[in-house]
Motif scaffolding. Sequence first.
Motif, PDB file in Angstrom:
ATOM      1  N   VAL A  74       0.849  -1.182   0.000  1.00 39.75           N
ATOM      2  CA  VAL A  74       0.000   0.000   0.000  1.00 39.75           C
ATOM      3  C   VAL A  74       0.895   1.247   0.000  1.00 39.75           C
ATOM      4  CG1 VAL A  74      -0.178   0.024   2.522  1.00 39.75           C
ATOM      5  CG2 VAL A  74      -1.927   1.159   1.174  1.00 39.75           C
ATOM      6  N   ARG A 133       0.123  -5.578  -3.976  1.00 42.83           N
ATOM      7  CA  ARG A 133       0.188  -4.475  -3.014  1.00 42.83           C
ATOM      8  C   ARG A 133      -0.588  -4.830  -1.741  1.00 42.83           C
ATOM      9  NH1 ARG A 133      -0.288   1.169  -6.324  1.00 42.83           N
ATOM     10  NH2 ARG A 133      -0.070   0.357  -8.440  1.00 42.83           N
ATOM     11  N   TYR A 180      -4.378  -5.767  -5.437  1.00 39.54           N
ATOM     12  CA  TYR A 180      -4.506  -4.995  -4.206  1.00 39.54           C
ATOM     13  C   TYR A 180      -5.121  -5.888  -3.126  1.00 39.54           C
ATOM     14  CZ  TYR A 180      -3.914  -0.798  -7.116  1.00 39.54           C
ATOM     15  OH  TYR A 180      -3.441   0.153  -7.973  1.00 39.54           O
ATOM     16  N   LYS A 238      -6.171  -0.494  -2.385  1.00 40.37           N
ATOM     17  CA  LYS A 238      -6.545   0.314  -3.545  1.00 40.37           C
ATOM     18  C   LYS A 238      -7.202   1.618  -3.118  1.00 40.37           C
ATOM     19  CE  LYS A 238      -8.420   0.162  -8.173  1.00 40.37           C
ATOM     20  NZ  LYS A 238      -8.957  -0.687  -9.259  1.00 40.37           N
ATOM     21  N   SER A 255      -4.496   3.883  -1.953  1.00 38.53           N
ATOM     22  CA  SER A 255      -3.678   4.305  -3.090  1.00 38.53           C
ATOM     23  C   SER A 255      -4.381   5.393  -3.892  1.00 38.53           C
ATOM     24  CB  SER A 255      -3.371   3.107  -4.002  1.00 38.53           C
ATOM     25  OG  SER A 255      -2.614   2.132  -3.314  1.00 38.53           O
TER      26      SER A 255
END
Length: 336
Positions: free
Chosen positions: A145, A188, A236, A241, A244
Amino acid sequence: MRISLKPLHEQVIVITGASSGIGLATARLAIEKGARVVLVARNEAALFEIERELNAGNRVLHVMADVGERAQLERVASETISRFGGFDTWINNAGSSVWGRFDEVSDEDHHQVMQTNFWGTHYGSSIAVKHLRDKGGALINIGSVESANALPLHSSYSASKHAIKAMTEVLRVELQKSRTPVSVTLVRPSSTDTQFMDHSKNYLPSAPVFPPPVYAPEVVAHAILHAAEHPQRDVYIGNAKLLSRLAQNAPRLADWVNRTFVYDSLKSGRPDRHPRGALHDSDVGRAGDGSASGNYPGRTLARSLYTRASQHPVATTAAVAVSAAALVALLGRRGR
């Protein structure tokens, strides 16, 4: 260009940072799925015990290596080719961290984080692509992240994950342009319950702690191995997400959130059992290895609905449709 990847039970998978956390969870799941696995880490004693624990006969190879040294990763590739004839997926997961104010952390410690995280991923990506260029396969880099939303008190780690994201995106485009059949994925994760905090060097007055929600490492492992079979650009985990997008589209708001809420929440108030962590080679093994899960004191989530929906869109759509139909039928019966 369509890239076709082998099913897991036909693959040889190299995993760096496999002595604990996400790497270990991924190795266990890959063995369960029938893959052959190469375990890479600096702690050879832990790797030996993990190989014995997996009890998968000649389907497991462990190689002690520091990913920040290209020659050592070249040796990983060479031993993998010698044992298994090659590999199909290479997962750059190894990482290190230091917590503290930017101006309080030593240059040596900042440098070591970048050497392990960025250069380790750089070297691994270069070696993997060289091997996979003609035969095809998957390269999976573990971002965070923090690849987009940098955390306070975590400057070099956040910087390394930003750098990994940029390198991965450039490499992906270049391989696509040359029609090279290698899938390049950036995973991520958001906060994950591993031994990450014990392994991090810490300058803070108390042990650091991730902000919730916190996910089990197996959530990330399932996502990684899905990408090893099904080409995917980005994966993600949890709220990664959302955070982000916040950092990208409303950076001043993200700064305010980090300054107002996140900054102080990263300090647990509890004593740090391993303030030196395992940042440098001399400390490897002192903070423990051999466990996928860590010691997060709160609740950990065993699934990420967003990740599952993004990786299994057809199944998710079908499940939603069935649930909607059931709800309509139920309301219809009540209305009679």
